[in-house]
Design a protein around this motif. Structure first.
Motif, PDB file in Angstrom:
ATOM      1  N   SER A  38      28.946  36.160  48.962  1.00 21.96           N
ATOM      2  CA  SER A  38      27.633  35.685  49.428  1.00 21.96           C
ATOM      3  C   SER A  38      27.495  35.733  50.939  1.00 21.96           C
ATOM      4  CB  SER A  38      27.372  34.254  48.943  1.00 21.96           C
ATOM      5  OG  SER A  38      27.100  34.228  47.566  1.00 21.96           O
ATOM      6  N   PHE A  39      28.607  35.570  51.674  1.00 25.17           N
ATOM      7  CA  PHE A  39      28.567  35.550  53.136  1.00 25.17           C
ATOM      8  C   PHE A  39      29.028  36.872  53.745  1.00 25.17           C
ATOM      9  CE2 PHE A  39      29.377  31.060  51.855  1.00 25.17           C
ATOM     10  CZ  PHE A  39      28.100  30.615  52.105  1.00 25.17           C
ATOM     11  N   GLY A  40      28.962  37.952  52.981  1.00 24.58           N
ATOM     12  CA  GLY A  40      29.338  39.263  53.483  1.00 24.58           C
ATOM     13  C   GLY A  40      30.765  39.255  53.992  1.00 24.58           C
ATOM     14  N   THR A  41      31.024  40.048  55.047  1.00 30.94           N
ATOM     15  CA  THR A  41      32.340  40.037  55.677  1.00 30.94           C
ATOM     16  C   THR A  41      32.199  39.472  57.081  1.00 30.94           C
ATOM     17  OG1 THR A  41      32.097  42.299  56.523  1.00 30.94           O
ATOM     18  CG2 THR A  41      33.130  42.046  54.367  1.00 30.94           C
ATOM     19  N   GLY A  62      30.642  25.072  37.889  1.00 30.98           N
ATOM     20  CA  GLY A  62      30.669  26.325  37.137  1.00 30.98           C
ATOM     21  C   GLY A  62      30.939  27.519  38.039  1.00 30.98           C
ATOM     22  N   LEU A  63      30.688  27.368  39.325  1.00 31.74           N
ATOM     23  CA  LEU A  63      30.968  28.430  40.292  1.00 31.74           C
ATOM     24  C   LEU A  63      32.140  28.053  41.196  1.00 31.74           C
ATOM     25  CD1 LEU A  63      27.304  29.256  41.365  1.00 31.74           C
ATOM     26  CD2 LEU A  63      28.734  30.535  39.780  1.00 31.74           C
ATOM     27  N   ASP A  64      32.788  26.936  40.887  1.00 35.27           N
ATOM     28  CA  ASP A  64      33.822  26.396  41.762  1.00 35.27           C
ATOM     29  C   ASP A  64      35.134  27.177  41.741  1.00 35.27           C
ATOM     30  OD1 ASP A  64      34.324  25.607  39.178  1.00 35.27           O
ATOM     31  OD2 ASP A  64      34.774  23.520  39.669  1.00 35.27           O
ATOM     32  N   LYS A  65      35.230  28.236  40.976  1.00 33.12           N
ATOM     33  CA  LYS A  65      36.436  29.069  40.943  1.00 33.12           C
ATOM     34  C   LYS A  65      36.305  30.305  41.839  1.00 33.12           C
ATOM     35  CE  LYS A  65      38.453  26.995  37.204  1.00 33.12           C
ATOM     36  NZ  LYS A  65      38.368  25.636  37.583  1.00 33.12           N
ATOM     37  N   MET A  66      35.220  30.398  42.595  1.00 28.61           N
ATOM     38  CA  MET A  66      35.014  31.531  43.491  1.00 28.61           C
ATOM     39  C   MET A  66      36.022  31.510  44.630  1.00 28.61           C
ATOM     40  SD  MET A  66      30.941  32.084  44.030  1.00 28.61           S
ATOM     41  CE  MET A  66      30.612  30.416  44.518  1.00 28.61           C
ATOM     42  N   THR A  67      36.369  32.696  45.093  1.00 28.75           N
ATOM     43  CA  THR A  67      37.239  32.847  46.250  1.00 28.75           C
ATOM     44  C   THR A  67      36.456  33.539  47.354  1.00 28.75           C
ATOM     45  OG1 THR A  67      39.174  33.058  44.828  1.00 28.75           O
ATOM     46  CG2 THR A  67      39.390  33.839  47.088  1.00 28.75           C
ATOM     47  N   PHE A  68      36.520  32.994  48.552  1.00 27.84           N
ATOM     48  CA  PHE A  68      35.850  33.560  49.715  1.00 27.84           C
ATOM     49  C   PHE A  68      36.910  34.125  50.657  1.00 27.84           C
ATOM     50  CE2 PHE A  68      33.123  30.211  48.127  1.00 27.84           C
ATOM     51  CZ  PHE A  68      31.916  30.862  48.023  1.00 27.84           C
TER      52      PHE A  68
END
Length: 181
Positions: free
Chosen positions: A145-148, A168-174
């Motif tokens: 979501s925040f690009g690079t 439900g989206l808490d497993k995302m990796t940034f």
């Protein structure tokens, strides 16, 4: 300033504007991140270029009232080119920017005050150059979501900005480096 209230960019279409005002229309708050309703829809292969490649490029996410939502959705791209992208959420309720953002100059997401409930839902993006969040609550819906580039949160009138990851989206990796002020 191009004002959009109910438009669709078809596949293979490219349109360039210097600045964009996306206005949520009348009706209920039906434009959620997962619905297909939106004042501006970018079909697959459509490209909306905002800015001139030098000066900051502005997208204003506005609404006609408290029950409407400004949204840009679809499989197409919102392209800031080499300009810094500036996405301003002007009114409640939530704004949705689920179309893919591309460009090289980074993006600033801002609002008048996140204390008043201005928030923005973001989809997957491919822009570079960093992200700045000021006076706005941002809900990422993808690890990209925040690009690079680095993400800077702060600088607003009240709490400076927030990132909220929904249940439900808490497993995302940034992959972004996060800076809080």
């Amino acid at each position: 300033l191009a004002r959009v209230t109910n438009s669709t960019l078809d596949e293979g279409t490219t349109v360039q504007v210097l600045a964009l005002n996306v206005v949520g229309g009348s009706g209920s708050r039906s434009s959620t991140p997962t619905s297909s309703d939106a004042p501006l829809k970018l079909k697959a292969g459509a490209r909306l270029v905002v800015g001139n490649g030098t000066d900051p490029a502005y997208v204003l996410m506005n609404s006609d009232g408290p029950t409407t939502t400004a949204a840009i959705k679809g499989e197409g791209t919102l392209d800031f080119g080499d300009s810094e992208g500036v996405v301003m959420v002007n009114r409640r309720p939530d704004a949705c920017l689920m179309a893919k953002i591309v460009g090289n100059g980074g993006v600033t997401f801002a609002g008048p005050s996140d204390q008043n409930g201005q928030s923005l839902h973001l989809g997957a993006n491919e822009y570079s150059g960093g992200t700045w969040i000021n006076s706005l609550c941002v809900y990422p819906h993808a690890g990209t979501s925040f690009g690079t580039g680095d993400v800077y949160v702060g600088g607003g009138d009240y709490s400076g900005g927030r990132i909220v990851v929904s249940a439900g989206l808490d497993k995302m990796t940034f992959a972004n480096k996060l800076h809080l002020s």
